[in-house]
Write a protein that holds these residues in place. Structure first.
Motif, PDB file in Angstrom:
ATOM      1  N   LEU A   1       0.849  -1.190   0.000  1.00 62.34           N
ATOM      2  CA  LEU A   1       0.000   0.000   0.000  1.00 62.34           C
ATOM      3  C   LEU A   1       0.888   1.243   0.000  1.00 62.34           C
ATOM      4  O   LEU A   1       1.597   1.509   0.972  1.00 62.34           O
ATOM      5  N   PHE A   2       0.823   2.001  -1.073  1.00 63.77           N
ATOM      6  CA  PHE A   2       1.761   3.104  -1.301  1.00 63.77           C
ATOM      7  C   PHE A   2       1.109   4.479  -1.166  1.00 63.77           C
ATOM      8  O   PHE A   2       1.730   5.427  -0.708  1.00 63.77           O
ATOM      9  N   LEU A   3      -0.148   4.581  -1.577  1.00 64.28           N
ATOM     10  CA  LEU A   3      -0.866   5.858  -1.506  1.00 64.28           C
ATOM     11  C   LEU A   3      -2.061   5.746  -0.580  1.00 64.28           C
ATOM     12  O   LEU A   3      -2.767   4.736  -0.575  1.00 64.28           O
ATOM     13  N   ASN A   4      -2.303   6.811   0.193  1.00 65.65           N
ATOM     14  CA  ASN A   4      -3.486   6.825   1.048  1.00 65.65           C
ATOM     15  C   ASN A   4      -4.689   7.409   0.302  1.00 65.65           C
ATOM     16  O   ASN A   4      -4.567   7.931  -0.812  1.00 65.65           O
ATOM     17  N   GLU A   5      -5.835   7.323   0.940  1.00 66.77           N
ATOM     18  CA  GLU A   5      -7.095   7.750   0.321  1.00 66.77           C
ATOM     19  C   GLU A   5      -7.066   9.228  -0.063  1.00 66.77           C
ATOM     20  O   GLU A   5      -7.546   9.611  -1.142  1.00 66.77           O
ATOM     21  N   ASP A   6      -6.498  10.070   0.794  1.00 70.86           N
ATOM     22  CA  ASP A   6      -6.477  11.511   0.522  1.00 70.86           C
ATOM     23  C   ASP A   6      -5.663  11.825  -0.728  1.00 70.86           C
ATOM     24  O   ASP A   6      -6.073  12.655  -1.555  1.00 70.86           O
ATOM     25  N   THR A   7      -4.506  11.184  -0.875  1.00 68.68           N
ATOM     26  CA  THR A   7      -3.666  11.438  -2.047  1.00 68.68           C
ATOM     27  C   THR A   7      -4.351  10.952  -3.321  1.00 68.68           C
ATOM     28  O   THR A   7      -4.330  11.639  -4.354  1.00 68.68           O
ATOM     29  N   ILE A   8      -4.963   9.785  -3.251  1.00 72.84           N
ATOM     30  CA  ILE A   8      -5.679   9.257  -4.413  1.00 72.84           C
ATOM     31  C   ILE A   8      -6.809  10.202  -4.821  1.00 72.84           C
ATOM     32  O   ILE A   8      -6.957  10.535  -6.007  1.00 72.84           O
ATOM     33  N   ASN A   9      -7.578  10.649  -3.853  1.00 74.95           N
ATOM     34  CA  ASN A   9      -8.698  11.551  -4.162  1.00 74.95           C
ATOM     35  C   ASN A   9      -8.208  12.875  -4.727  1.00 74.95           C
ATOM     36  O   ASN A   9      -8.849  13.448  -5.622  1.00 74.95           O
ATOM     37  N   SER A  10      -7.085  13.376  -4.218  1.00 75.13           N
ATOM     38  CA  SER A  10      -6.532  14.626  -4.719  1.00 75.13           C
ATOM     39  C   SER A  10      -6.116  14.485  -6.186  1.00 75.13           C
ATOM     40  O   SER A  10      -6.409  15.365  -7.015  1.00 75.13           O
ATOM     41  N   ILE A  11      -5.454  13.384  -6.523  1.00 73.77           N
ATOM     42  CA  ILE A  11      -5.034  13.149  -7.907  1.00 73.77           C
ATOM     43  C   ILE A  11      -6.253  13.042  -8.818  1.00 73.77           C
ATOM     44  O   ILE A  11      -6.309  13.663  -9.890  1.00 73.77           O
ATOM     45  N   LYS A  12      -7.253  12.291  -8.397  1.00 73.07           N
ATOM     46  CA  LYS A  12      -8.441  12.088  -9.226  1.00 73.07           C
ATOM     47  C   LYS A  12      -9.221  13.390  -9.407  1.00 73.07           C
ATOM     48  O   LYS A  12      -9.726  13.674 -10.499  1.00 73.07           O
ATOM     49  N   THR A  13      -9.301  14.188  -8.345  1.00 75.70           N
ATOM     50  CA  THR A  13     -10.018  15.465  -8.436  1.00 75.70           C
ATOM     51  C   THR A  13      -9.332  16.408  -9.416  1.00 75.70           C
ATOM     52  O   THR A  13      -9.989  17.060 -10.242  1.00 75.70           O
ATOM     53  N   LYS A  14      -8.008  16.478  -9.337  1.00 80.91           N
ATOM     54  CA  LYS A  14      -7.263  17.342 -10.262  1.00 80.91           C
ATOM     55  C   LYS A  14      -7.353  16.831 -11.697  1.00 80.91           C
ATOM     56  O   LYS A  14      -7.456  17.615 -12.641  1.00 80.91           O
ATOM     57  N   ALA A  15      -7.332  15.509 -11.857  1.00 85.28           N
ATOM     58  CA  ALA A  15      -7.420  14.932 -13.198  1.00 85.28           C
ATOM     59  C   ALA A  15      -8.795  15.154 -13.828  1.00 85.28           C
ATOM     60  O   ALA A  15      -8.924  15.124 -15.058  1.00 85.28           O
ATOM     61  N   ASP A  16      -9.814  15.380 -13.007  1.00 85.17           N
ATOM     62  CA  ASP A  16     -11.156  15.636 -13.533  1.00 85.17           C
ATOM     63  C   ASP A  16     -11.186  16.872 -14.430  1.00 85.17           C
ATOM     64  O   ASP A  16     -12.098  17.019 -15.257  1.00 85.17           O
ATOM     65  N   ASN A  17     -10.210  17.756 -14.266  1.00 83.86           N
ATOM     66  CA  ASN A  17     -10.156  18.974 -15.082  1.00 83.86           C
ATOM     67  C   ASN A  17      -9.535  18.721 -16.454  1.00 83.86           C
ATOM     68  O   ASN A  17      -9.575  19.602 -17.321  1.00 83.86           O
ATOM     69  N   PHE A  18      -8.957  17.533 -16.652  1.00 86.60           N
ATOM     70  CA  PHE A  18      -8.232  17.242 -17.883  1.00 86.60           C
ATOM     71  C   PHE A  18      -9.092  16.447 -18.861  1.00 86.60           C
ATOM     72  O   PHE A  18     -10.036  15.762 -18.468  1.00 86.60           O
ATOM     73  N   GLU A  19      -8.713  16.521 -20.126  1.00 87.47           N
ATOM     74  CA  GLU A  19      -9.353  15.696 -21.142  1.00 87.47           C
ATOM     75  C   GLU A  19      -8.570  14.398 -21.327  1.00 87.47           C
ATOM     76  O   GLU A  19      -7.384  14.319 -20.970  1.00 87.47           O
ATOM     77  N   CYS A  20      -9.231  13.399 -21.860  1.00 86.87           N
ATOM     78  CA  CYS A  20      -8.622  12.102 -22.138  1.00 86.87           C
ATOM     79  C   CYS A  20      -8.548  11.873 -23.642  1.00 86.87           C
ATOM     80  O   CYS A  20      -9.107  12.631 -24.436  1.00 86.87           O
ATOM     81  N   TYR A  21      -7.879  10.798 -24.027  1.00 83.94           N
ATOM     82  CA  TYR A  21      -7.838  10.388 -25.426  1.00 83.94           C
ATOM     83  C   TYR A  21      -7.675   8.872 -25.486  1.00 83.94           C
ATOM     84  O   TYR A  21      -7.205   8.243 -24.537  1.00 83.94           O
ATOM     85  N   ASP A  22      -8.060   8.296 -26.594  1.00 81.94           N
ATOM     86  CA  ASP A  22      -7.882   6.864 -26.838  1.00 81.94           C
ATOM     87  C   ASP A  22      -6.618   6.710 -27.678  1.00 81.94           C
ATOM     88  O   ASP A  22      -6.594   7.131 -28.842  1.00 81.94           O
ATOM     89  N   PRO A  23      -5.532   6.103 -27.127  1.00 77.47           N
ATOM     90  CA  PRO A  23      -4.275   5.994 -27.882  1.00 77.47           C
ATOM     91  C   PRO A  23      -4.381   5.118 -29.119  1.00 77.47           C
ATOM     92  O   PRO A  23      -3.525   5.188 -30.009  1.00 77.47           O
ATOM     93  N   PHE A  24      -5.446   4.310 -29.215  1.00 81.15           N
ATOM     94  CA  PHE A  24      -5.621   3.409 -30.347  1.00 81.15           C
ATOM     95  C   PHE A  24      -6.701   3.893 -31.318  1.00 81.15           C
ATOM     96  O   PHE A  24      -6.930   3.268 -32.352  1.00 81.15           O
ATOM     97  N   ARG A  25      -7.352   5.008 -30.966  1.00 76.99           N
ATOM     98  CA  ARG A  25      -8.361   5.605 -31.834  1.00 76.99           C
ATOM     99  C   ARG A  25      -8.169   7.121 -31.830  1.00 76.99           C
ATOM    100  O   ARG A  25      -9.034   7.870 -31.373  1.00 76.99           O
ATOM    101  N   LYS A  26      -7.046   7.547 -32.321  1.00 81.26           N
ATOM    102  CA  LYS A  26      -6.686   8.960 -32.231  1.00 81.26           C
ATOM    103  C   LYS A  26      -7.618   9.857 -33.024  1.00 81.26           C
ATOM    104  O   LYS A  26      -7.678  11.068 -32.790  1.00 81.26           O
ATOM    105  N   GLU A  27      -8.348   9.260 -33.963  1.00 83.48           N
ATOM    106  CA  GLU A  27      -9.304  10.048 -34.740  1.00 83.48           C
ATOM    107  C   GLU A  27     -10.443  10.589 -33.879  1.00 83.48           C
ATOM    108  O   GLU A  27     -11.155  11.522 -34.277  1.00 83.48           O
ATOM    109  N   LEU A  28     -10.614  10.031 -32.673  1.00 83.68           N
ATOM    110  CA  LEU A  28     -11.664  10.516 -31.768  1.00 83.68           C
ATOM    111  C   LEU A  28     -11.290  11.824 -31.086  1.00 83.68           C
ATOM    112  O   LEU A  28     -12.139  12.482 -30.490  1.00 83.68           O
TER     113      LEU A  28
END
Length: 286
Positions: free
Chosen positions: A63-90
């Motif tokens: 166990l390397f990360l605690n709940e607070d750190t995980i939630n902080s990363i996920k909350t900040k990542a919510d502001n970012f966009e994603c992409y499909d590396p195998f369907r770049k046309e999307l």
């Protein structure tokens, strides 16, 4: 010109399949890079069994990360966009608007590098020392990645099939689950001992039956762990992400290698003053 040359070197490197040639070229690169003092006291203190990493191809860091750190990363990542590396046309899309055909939705490296918790993980002193021991030379952070894997798909594709990574002459990857992962959530699957095996060196995707025949079914390990668990892996060994049958999985990854990865387009970002090693982070940070 440098980008073209790096891509040529990358593809030539991938053609060195014999262990003798690969070891010779690896030793030359290790001598060229050399070792340096790793910055101290960055991140939590952990023990890494590098002998296990070398012999089995992976080692569990617990166990390397605690709940607070995980939630902080996920909350900040919510502001970012994603992409499909195998369907770049999307193109890019918000997680909540992921197209139905997408199996995996990746975040962009330059966005992830703006999150301090992620940089602290990537630069953890004990992990960097372990990576240096494994590589035989000072590690380069050559990728930071994080992606969602989704259920509801009829069949596995791409990295959800067994394969070897051939990104550099020597490299390893830190994985951390940011969601709980049981058998139905798409665990990381690894073939113990395959990283040092001469079997099946051709670069392609492999069926489960081919892996069972070559290594034995008992060597196939399923990494089912609670969120926050980390493991260090030599992904030259055979591995895959099992296609989830329920829910979705969030996985974080840092890659440590001897060199930049030739096919990557690096866009280092400026985060201002920091205490991270400039050489180790040169592809990530200005």
């Amino acid at each position: 010109m440098n980008k073209i040359l790096n891509k040529i070197k990358f593809h030539l490197m991938r053609k060195a399949k014999s262990s003798g040639m690969k070891d010779y070229l690896t030793d030359r690169k290790i001598a060229q890079v050399g070792k340096k003092q790793i910055p101290k006291n960055i991140g939590k203190s952990i023990e890494v069994n590098t002998t296990e990493l070398i012999q089995n191809g992976y080692t569990n860091l617990g166990l390397f990360l605690n709940e607070d750190t995980i939630n902080s990363i996920k909350t900040k990542a919510d502001n970012f966009e994603c992409y499909d590396p195998f369907r770049k046309e999307l193109g890019t899309f918000k997680l909540s608007q992921t197209p139905k055909q997408v199996h995996v939705a990746n975040y962009r490296r330059k966005d992830l590098a703006s999150i301090k918790e992620i940089l602290d993980i990537a630069n953890n002193s004990d992990i960097l020392n372990a990576a240096q021991d494994f590589l035989g030379a000072t590690p380069t952070i050559s990728n930071i990645n994080m992606w969602w894997s989704f259920s509801g798909k009829e069949q596995a594709e791409q990295a959800q099939l067994f394969h070897r990574d051939v990104d550099d002459f020597r490299f390893c990857k830190l994985f951390i689950y940011l969601t709980d992962v049981e058998m139905n959530n798409g665990p990381h699957v690894y073939v113990e001992g395959s990283s040092v095996s001469p079997k099946l060196r051709k670069i392609r995707r492999y069926e489960d039956s081919e892996i069972y025949d070559a290594f034995g079914k008992e060597k196939v390990k399923y990494f089912t762990f609670p969120k926050g668990t980390a493991f260090l892996v030599d992904t030259y060994g055979f591995h895959k992400g099992l296609l989830p049958s329920e829910g979705k999985r969030l996985l974080f990854q840092v890659q440590y290698s001897l060199s930049p990865i030739g096919i990557e387009n690096y866009e280092p970002i400026n985060i201002g003053a920091h205490n991270y090693d400039p050489y180790i982070n040169r592809l990530i940070l200005e």
